[in-house]
Design an enzyme around this catalytic site. Structure first.
Site, short mmCIF file in Angstrom:
data_model
loop_
_atom_site.label_atom_id
_atom_site.label_comp_id
_atom_site.label_asym_id
_atom_site.label_seq_id
_atom_site.Cartn_x
_atom_site.Cartn_y
_atom_site.Cartn_z
CD GLU A 144 18.23 3.18 67.05
OE1 GLU A 144 19.13 3.32 66.19
OE2 GLU A 144 18.21 2.23 67.85
CB SER B 131 24.16 1.54 69.51
OG SER B 131 22.84 1.46 69.02
CG ASP C 91 20.11 3.20 70.57
OD1 ASP C 91 20.95 2.33 70.27
OD2 ASP C 91 19.16 2.99 71.36
CD GLU D 126 20.48 2.56 74.40
OE1 GLU D 126 20.17 1.44 73.94
OE2 GLU D 126 21.51 3.17 74.02
#
Length: 144
Positions: free
Chosen positions: A12, A32, A42, A55
């Site tokens: 991420e 999340s 996310d 996501e």
């Protein structure tokens, strides 16, 4: 923090920093996933009025990727409310792909799944950036 969580978080952070470098306003959703009652993707990225929601799922091997029904429906609802376009970001060894969430199929149990073949056909980060930039409405004065 287990290794899956930390691996997901580093993916991420990588996506966030790359999108930021490409001129996006980007935020990572705090906690999340399971800790929240309301499901939030996310990553939320915006550029010139275009919103993409990502996501992120990370896997060490090429097995199918599943998203639980409740989470999938929650982030789809979030996408609908925000007007953003929802993507699944999949990190496999030596590969990072972005797939439109609509490409996931619903299983008999109501969860959502995507297979490796579909993931491999997904967009690379550069493709995703170009995709967003193609959606930015250009007014005449932006060319002057």
């Amino acid at each position: 923090m287990n290794s899956n969580k930390s691996r997901g978080s580093s993916v991420e952070r990588y996506i966030v920093s790359r999108l930021r470098d490409k001129g996006f306003a980007v935020i990572r959703a705090p906690a999340s996933g399971s800790k929240r009652k309301d499901h939030v993707p996310d990553i939320i990225a915006l550029k010139s009025g275009v919103i993409i929601l990502i996501e992120v799922k990370s896997r060490k091997n090429g097995q199918k990727i599943y998203i639980e029904k409740e989470q999938a429906e929650g982030i789809r609802e979030f996408a609908k409310k925000s007007g953003g376009e929802l993507f699944l970001g999949v990190k496999l060894p030596k590969m990072l792909r972005f797939i439109k969430f609509d490409m996931l199929r619903q299983t008999e149990g109501g969860n959502y799944a995507i297979d490796l073949e579909t993931v491999e056909k997904g967009m690379e980060l550069e493709d995703l950036v170009r995709y967003v930039e193609s959606k930015i409405s250009r007014t005449l004065d932006s060319f002057l």
